[in-house]
Each structure stands twice: as structure tokens, then as C-alpha cells.
Design an enzyme around this catalytic site. Sequence first.
Site, PDB file in Angstrom:
ATOM      1  N   LYS A   1      -0.327   4.868   4.672  1.00 29.93           N
ATOM      2  CA  LYS A   1      -1.164   3.904   5.422  1.00 29.93           C
ATOM      3  C   LYS A   1      -0.586   3.691   6.822  1.00 29.93           C
ATOM      4  O   LYS A   1       0.618   3.532   6.981  1.00 29.93           O
ATOM      5  CB  LYS A   1      -1.256   2.579   4.646  1.00 29.93           C
ATOM      6  CG  LYS A   1      -2.208   1.589   5.292  1.00 29.93           C
ATOM      7  CD  LYS A   1      -2.629   0.495   4.343  1.00 29.93           C
ATOM      8  CE  LYS A   1      -3.524  -0.517   5.028  1.00 29.93           C
ATOM      9  NZ  LYS A   1      -4.801   0.075   5.491  1.00 29.93           N
TER      10      LYS A   1
ATOM     11  N   HIS B   1       0.840  -1.204   0.000  1.00 25.99           N
ATOM     12  CA  HIS B   1       0.000   0.000   0.000  1.00 25.99           C
ATOM     13  C   HIS B   1       0.872   1.251   0.000  1.00 25.99           C
ATOM     14  O   HIS B   1       2.060   1.190   0.324  1.00 25.99           O
ATOM     15  CB  HIS B   1      -0.894   0.041   1.239  1.00 25.99           C
ATOM     16  CG  HIS B   1      -2.099  -0.835   1.140  1.00 25.99           C
ATOM     17  ND1 HIS B   1      -2.060  -2.166   1.468  1.00 25.99           N
ATOM     18  CD2 HIS B   1      -3.369  -0.576   0.725  1.00 25.99           C
ATOM     19  CE1 HIS B   1      -3.267  -2.691   1.277  1.00 25.99           C
ATOM     20  NE2 HIS B   1      -4.073  -1.754   0.818  1.00 25.99           N
TER      21      HIS B   1
END
Length: 273
Positions: A164, A160
Site C-alpha cells: 500500500k 494494510h
Amino acid sequence: MSNPDMKLVVVGAAGRMGQTLIRTIHAMPGVTLSAAVERSGSAFIGRDAGEIAGLGPTGILVTDDPLRAFVEAEGVLDFTAPAASVEFSGLAAQARIVHVIGTTGCSPADEARFAAAARHARVVKSGNMSLGVNLLGVLVQQAARALPAAGWDLEILEMHHKHKVDAPSGTALLLGEAAARGRGIDLQTQSVRVRDGHTGPRPEGTIGFATLRGGSVIGEHSVILAGEGETVTLSHSATDRSIFARGAVTAALWARSQKPGYYSMLDVLGLTA
Ligand code: NAD
């Protein structure tokens, strides 16, 4: 006679998912944005929600008063942070509306609060709201059942964007739960979250996780079943956040006609076994 448009509140309206939700509500039939909420002290309070989302003015100004927004709505779409989602679940239960929770990184204590709120609210929660990932979960469960732990090691790899804050991702955990169901084991006690240093050989039957972070990656997941001389990989790539937002709106419309309760995207999509 068809239902009037479902009035939805977006909380965390200025966030990556919040902005995507506002654009998606604007684009989808059957729903309308009734309010946009941000945390107290946010620089976005008082600004037009449509302008923040790049749509142009909608006349809906971002507020920090969620209860007032909830009592005038039929549902809330919530991709924020665990403490905020816990607070919103109490308010959604008070207002007796639909609460769609996409927030990840929630603790077992948070989950207990959502379950309690679901006695009065219709709660749909999932670590991933996309059709593709939920279908992948079903396929992973089947693969984990078909390929036995003795001989097939199961690893989950995810990547990701660098902003995040939780790991492994909610999606990686969703896929891990699906694999654990397929194997008939408990993910909590059978997962290996981190490896570092002299770890010794891989314990048979465990489910391993590996986390990558960087750049602007929206979400990459692979479930790897590694056997002697062959490897099976099941994977999903998200290239646009609108897949999660469309799933969240679909969940709200589905939950509108359900009884109070705690539901998942598998219920919404009719993918339960
Ligand atoms: P983000 O940081 O861009 O946005 C979060 C927003 O929530 C921020 O604008 C923040 O100010 C706001 N917020 C925090 N506390 C609040 C409060 N008390 N009241 C109102 N607003 C509050 O994050 P993001 O990338 O949009 O992701 C948000 C969450 O959604 C994360 O947990 C992420 O993992 C999750 N997510 C889930 C899915 C899914 O399909 N389930 C998909 C993508 C992201």
C-alpha cells in the site's frame, strides 16, 4: 421489461482490485465486462482480461485506449492511482457515463476535478466500498457524538499489506471524517497523523491516527474511544477484496438511474442521516 446488463469497463485491470473486479462482474447478475484498461506500456496490454483474473478466456483484450472503451460502456470501475483517476474522470464526463472511484490518497485538487466532472458524469467515490465499513462509519459518528471529547480520546488504528502506497488509509480517513462529524469538528485541523519523540501530552479533542503496514493484510481498522477506566472499540476486518468489488458494482447499478452528481457509498446504501 428489465434493463439489459450494464456494460462496465475495469481500469487498472491487472491490479489487485482490477482482477477482483473482473471476477466479481463475471459472478454478479445485471452487469457485463465491456472492456479492460491498463496503463500504456503495461505488459498486460493485449492479454485476455479473463485470463489475467484467473477466469479463463473472455475474448476481452486489455487496452490502453480508455476513451474508446468508455464511449461504448455505461460505467467505469476505477481502483487505480490519483493521477489516473483524475484523467478517467474527464473522460467519463465526456462519455457521460457512471464513474465509480475507489482510488485513495487523492489530494484536495484531485477532489475538485472529480466534483467538476460530476457536473456531467454520475460519480460515486468512497475510501471504502464495503457495506460493513460504511455501517461502521455511521456507528462511529453516533459514538463520537454520544461520548464527549472532554473525557473520551478518539484514536484510529489501521493495518494494510506492505504494497500500500498511501497513509493513513482512505478508510481510516473516512472513519475520521465520520467521528469529526459526530463531534462537530474539522478533521483537517483536529487530526494528529504522526507521533514521534517528546510530543507532550495528548491535546484534548483531537483525533489520532496510527498506521501499520506488513504482509498481505487486506484491511484492519479499529476506532478506539478511550475514557477514564473504560475503552470502547469499534472495528472492521476485511478478509476478501470481493467486498469492495461487490460494493463498486452495486454503486454502478445504483448510479445508472441517478442524475449527474457526486455521490458516496452512504447515498448508494441509503445510510445518509
Ligand atoms: P494495484 O497497484 O494492485 O493496482 C492498481 C492498477 O492500476 C495497476 O495495475 C496499475 O498499472 C493501474 N494503473 C495505474 N495508472 C493507470 C492508468 N493511467 N491507466 C490504467 N491503469 C493504471 O493497487 P490496488 O491494491 O488494486 O489498489 C488500487 C487503489 O484502490 C488504491 O488507491 C487502493 O488504496 C484503493 N482501494 C480502495 C478500496 C475501496 O473500497 N475504496 C479498496 C481497496 C483498494
